[in-house]
Design an enzyme around this catalytic site. Structure first.
Site, mmCIF file in Angstrom:
data_model
loop_
_atom_site.group_PDB
_atom_site.id
_atom_site.type_symbol
_atom_site.label_atom_id
_atom_site.label_comp_id
_atom_site.label_asym_id
_atom_site.label_seq_id
_atom_site.Cartn_x
_atom_site.Cartn_y
_atom_site.Cartn_z
ATOM 1 N N ASP A 163 -59.910 0.757 141.057
ATOM 2 C CA ASP A 163 -59.253 1.519 139.995
ATOM 3 C C ASP A 163 -59.803 1.221 138.610
ATOM 4 O O ASP A 163 -59.495 1.930 137.663
ATOM 5 C CB ASP A 163 -57.748 1.241 140.000
ATOM 6 C CG ASP A 163 -57.097 1.936 141.162
ATOM 7 O OD1 ASP A 163 -57.568 3.025 141.508
ATOM 8 O OD2 ASP A 163 -56.141 1.388 141.718
ATOM 9 N N HIS A 215 -57.033 -8.185 143.623
ATOM 10 C CA HIS A 215 -56.735 -7.438 144.846
ATOM 11 C C HIS A 215 -56.171 -8.406 145.861
ATOM 12 O O HIS A 215 -56.603 -9.555 145.925
ATOM 13 C CB HIS A 215 -58.018 -6.783 145.384
ATOM 14 C CG HIS A 215 -57.742 -5.685 146.329
ATOM 15 N ND1 HIS A 215 -57.512 -5.900 147.666
ATOM 16 C CD2 HIS A 215 -57.631 -4.344 146.130
ATOM 17 C CE1 HIS A 215 -57.288 -4.738 148.252
ATOM 18 N NE2 HIS A 215 -57.332 -3.781 147.351
ATOM 19 N N HIS A 253 -50.155 -0.353 142.616
ATOM 20 C CA HIS A 253 -50.945 0.235 143.718
ATOM 21 C C HIS A 253 -51.764 1.369 143.113
ATOM 22 O O HIS A 253 -52.608 1.147 142.246
ATOM 23 C CB HIS A 253 -49.974 0.664 144.814
ATOM 24 C CG HIS A 253 -50.598 1.054 146.113
ATOM 25 N ND1 HIS A 253 -51.914 0.844 146.412
ATOM 26 C CD2 HIS A 253 -50.072 1.658 147.219
ATOM 27 C CE1 HIS A 253 -52.183 1.285 147.624
ATOM 28 N NE2 HIS A 253 -51.074 1.805 148.139
HETATM 29 N N1 ACO Z 1 -54.296 -9.905 135.635
HETATM 30 C C1 ACO Z 1 -53.993 -11.198 135.354
HETATM 31 N N2 ACO Z 1 -53.703 -12.119 136.283
HETATM 32 C C2 ACO Z 1 -53.723 -11.717 137.570
HETATM 33 C C3 ACO Z 1 -54.034 -10.400 137.931
HETATM 34 C C4 ACO Z 1 -54.330 -9.478 136.911
HETATM 35 N N3 ACO Z 1 -54.660 -8.223 137.195
HETATM 36 N N4 ACO Z 1 -53.973 -10.284 139.279
HETATM 37 C C5 ACO Z 1 -53.632 -11.491 139.739
HETATM 38 N N5 ACO Z 1 -53.486 -12.366 138.710
HETATM 39 C C6 ACO Z 1 -53.189 -13.799 138.787
HETATM 40 C C7 ACO Z 1 -51.720 -14.037 139.094
HETATM 41 O O1 ACO Z 1 -50.963 -14.179 137.915
HETATM 42 C C8 ACO Z 1 -51.819 -15.319 139.892
HETATM 43 O O2 ACO Z 1 -52.029 -16.380 139.009
HETATM 44 P P1 ACO Z 1 -51.225 -17.778 139.220
HETATM 45 O O3 ACO Z 1 -51.604 -18.236 140.592
HETATM 46 O O4 ACO Z 1 -51.681 -18.653 138.117
HETATM 47 O O5 ACO Z 1 -49.766 -17.430 139.111
HETATM 48 C C9 ACO Z 1 -53.088 -15.177 140.689
HETATM 49 O O6 ACO Z 1 -53.916 -14.310 139.909
HETATM 50 C C10 ACO Z 1 -52.899 -14.597 142.070
HETATM 51 O O7 ACO Z 1 -52.317 -13.315 141.924
HETATM 52 P P2 ACO Z 1 -51.188 -12.691 142.847
HETATM 53 O O8 ACO Z 1 -50.236 -11.921 141.993
HETATM 54 O O9 ACO Z 1 -50.635 -13.770 143.747
HETATM 55 O O10 ACO Z 1 -52.057 -11.732 143.732
HETATM 56 P P3 ACO Z 1 -51.502 -10.596 144.647
HETATM 57 O O11 ACO Z 1 -52.377 -10.554 145.816
HETATM 58 O O12 ACO Z 1 -50.027 -10.745 144.883
HETATM 59 O O13 ACO Z 1 -51.645 -9.298 143.724
HETATM 60 C C11 ACO Z 1 -52.463 -7.319 142.794
HETATM 61 C C12 ACO Z 1 -52.617 -8.354 143.906
HETATM 62 C C13 ACO Z 1 -51.016 -6.724 142.823
HETATM 63 C C14 ACO Z 1 -53.443 -6.176 143.031
HETATM 64 C C15 ACO Z 1 -52.708 -8.003 141.427
HETATM 65 O O14 ACO Z 1 -54.009 -8.537 141.400
HETATM 66 C C16 ACO Z 1 -52.483 -7.050 140.268
HETATM 67 O O15 ACO Z 1 -51.356 -6.905 139.804
HETATM 68 N N6 ACO Z 1 -53.564 -6.402 139.751
HETATM 69 C C17 ACO Z 1 -53.434 -5.428 138.685
HETATM 70 C C18 ACO Z 1 -52.961 -4.118 139.243
HETATM 71 C C19 ACO Z 1 -54.066 -3.399 139.993
HETATM 72 O O16 ACO Z 1 -55.192 -3.276 139.530
HETATM 73 N N7 ACO Z 1 -53.686 -2.876 141.159
HETATM 74 C C20 ACO Z 1 -54.617 -2.076 141.976
HETATM 75 C C21 ACO Z 1 -54.879 -2.771 143.254
HETATM 76 S S1 ACO Z 1 -56.068 -1.866 144.155
HETATM 77 C C22 ACO Z 1 -55.196 -0.596 144.797
HETATM 78 O O17 ACO Z 1 -54.032 -0.611 145.008
HETATM 79 C C23 ACO Z 1 -55.963 0.552 145.116
#
Ligand code: ACO
Length: 466
Positions: free
Chosen positions: A380, A324, A285
């Site tokens: 971010d 996201h 987050h």
């Molecule tokens: N890097 C690599 N792969 C990713 C990323 C990432 N940053 N984010 C998602 N994916 C992939 C997942 O592995 C998944 O792949 P799969 O279907 O082959 O298994 C697919 O994309 C879908 O991702 P989910 O994890 O289901 O997406 P979710 O909505 O649960 O997660 C999140 C959202 C937590 C923000 C995620 O994208 C992440 O971890 N990002 C990096 C952390 C980040 O930047 N957080 C800030 C968010 S903005 C904020 O809070 C202000």
């Protein structure tokens, strides 16, 4: 909930009717059909409870870990269209607000629902400015932290501690107390944040300066040394103010949901907002901006970007600052931040990490692995680089995120409190454990010889400092 003729088709599962805002569900376990009302594109989860296999059955529940498809409240504060990359607060686009408003004006908008008139803004600004001081005992509290305490941990404690200084805030339905709590939190969180930073450097705390605007005062509390008045570069205060606007609210994200859930217990707003700070701390987050910088430093140079991206695709790494839960398009906040980056770099030393960030973004946006998953830079991705250019240390990034998000938390807490449908948040579970076991006295229990403890392979926690 009996179903009559109007469904378009029948079969397994759910079918929407043409003329009515209802959903017809056939329970194939019993053959019974049910009609559920559809309002605002949702059904009420409680309506599922009437779907039973027997009279003494508890009834059907919806299983939605992480609430990915569950609306937990009605809200008129923030609108997001994640597919189109749209963000609006109280109906105003984030682009307009960043161009024309100050952060304090946006905080007012979020909290009270309308943009302030001139006198309203003057009063609001006066009130926030004149509540930035914290009780000296908060300073003493901060002095008890270790020299290397993470400032987010300190902020979390500081916000929680504020509830003990303002016990009258527990009168959550008293409009005056609510107003004061809103003003105090928006005013004091920057002071707590700056004190946490000065603590990490062993520097004396700098008291707020009522003659400075909100972002300049914050920079002064961070950086002032012996000068009579800290003069911040206006390009930097503008960029910081825009960053504050961009981070002010984002509907039902993890920390806001935490504030609402904890607030639903009718605890005082300081304690509810402390829950938001705790949630924001997490690396998935608000902690992501800190992780972005650490990731860019690890990559070291633009040439290493392809290898790094391969590691992400092999699932050895996560591309921090990308992806996201809601935006499946370019995060509009990331676009606005980029517009201010050049200005910040003009006023500060050039940051080579920008080259790595740009190369990483370009290659990721060119790569099917990321585009297929709709992974774009989020807010971010670039905010950390600006914070670094402002010479704010990495540990402080999430703390700075918490400063403006406080207004969103406060607004959402107020809205939740006023919602006649709000009850104490209490999700259900699917129980997966044992049932009805016979209790065994300790001498009769058998089990492996090994005593339960941390797994052997777990690396020893490194001791930091004395
Ligand atoms: N890097 C690599 N792969 C990713 C990323 C990432 N940053 N984010 C998602 N994916 C992939 C997942 O592995 C998944 O792949 P799969 O279907 O082959 O298994 C697919 O994309 C879908 O991702 P989910 O994890 O289901 O997406 P979710 O909505 O649960 O997660 C999140 C959202 C937590 C923000 C995620 O994208 C992440 O971890 N990002 C990096 C952390 C980040 O930047 N957080 C800030 C968010 S903005 C904020 O809070 C202000």
């Amino acid at each position: 909930m009996a179903t009559e003729e109007k469904t378009q088709q029948q079969g397994d599962g759910a079918v929407a009717t043409a003329e009515q805002d209802t959903l017809t569900v056939t329970d194939n376990r019993t053959g019974e059909r049910y009609e559920l009302e559809v309002t605002d594109g949702t059904i009420r989860a409680m309506d599922l409870r009437g779907i039973k296999v027997a009279d003494d059955d508890f009834g059907l529940m919806a299983y939605d870990p992480a609430y990915t498809n569950t609306a937990s409240c009605r809200s008129a504060i923030t609108y997001i269209d994640g597919e189109a990359g749209i963000l609006q607060h109280r109906g105003y686009s984030i682009e307009q607000l960043c161009e024309h408003s100050t952060y304090l004006e946006v905080a007012y908008l979020l909290t009270f629902g309308e943009l302030p008139t001139k006198p309203q803004l003057e009063r609001w600004t006066f009130d926030v400015t004149h509540h930035t001081f914290v009780h000296e005992d908060i300073k003493n509290l901060f002095e008890t932290f270790r020299y290397d305490a993470h400032p987010m941990g300190m902020l979390l404690s500081g916000v929680g501690a504020l509830s003990t200084f303002y016990p009258e805030a527990k009168h959550i339905d008293d409009p005056e107390e609510r107003y004061m709590a809103a003003v105090r939190m928006i005013a004091k969180v920057p002071t707590l944040a700056a004190f946490a930073y000065r603590h990490s450097l062993g520097l004396p705390y700098v008291y707020p300066d009522n003659d400075l605007d909100y972002p300049s005062n914050f920079l002064s509390m961070l950086f002032k040394k012996t000068e009579i008045r800290y003069e911040a570069d206006p390009r930097l205060t503008k960029a910081l103010d825009v960053l504050f606007i961009l981070h002010a609210d984002h509907e039902q994200n993890c920390s806001t949901a935490a504030v609402r859930a904890v607030g639903s217990s009718q605890v005082d707003p300081y304690s509810a907002v402390a829950a938001g700070v705790a949630a924001l701390y997490g690396p998935l987050h608000g902690g992501a901006n800190e992780q972005v910088l650490r990731m860019l430093r690890r990559i070291e140079s633009p040439e290493n970007v392809p290898d790094f991206l391969q590691g992400v695709k092999n699932r050895e790494e996560r591309l921090m600052g990308f992806g996201h839960r809601v935006y499946k398009n370019y995060d509009p906040r990331a676009r606005i931040i980029q517009q201010h980056m050049e200005e910040v770099f003009e006023a500060t030393e050039y940051n080579p990490l920008v080259e790595i960030a740009r190369e990483l973004e370009k290659r990721a946006l060119d790569d099917e692995y990321f585009t297929d998953r709709k992974l774009y830079p989020n807010v971010d991705y670039y905010s950390g680089i600006i914070y670094e250019a402002l010479q704010i240390p990495t540990d402080m990034f999430t703390v700075i995120f918490a400063i403006p998000r406080t207004s969103g938390w406060v607004a959402q807490w107020m809205e939740g409190n006023d919602d006649p449908e709000q009850k104490i948040a209490r999700p259900r579970q699917i129980y997966t454990g044992h049932r009805d076991r016979e209790y065994l006295p300790i001498d009769d229990r058998e089990g492996p010889e090994k005593i339960t403890g941390p797994p052997a392979r777990r690396p020893k926690r490194q001791r930091r400092g004395a």
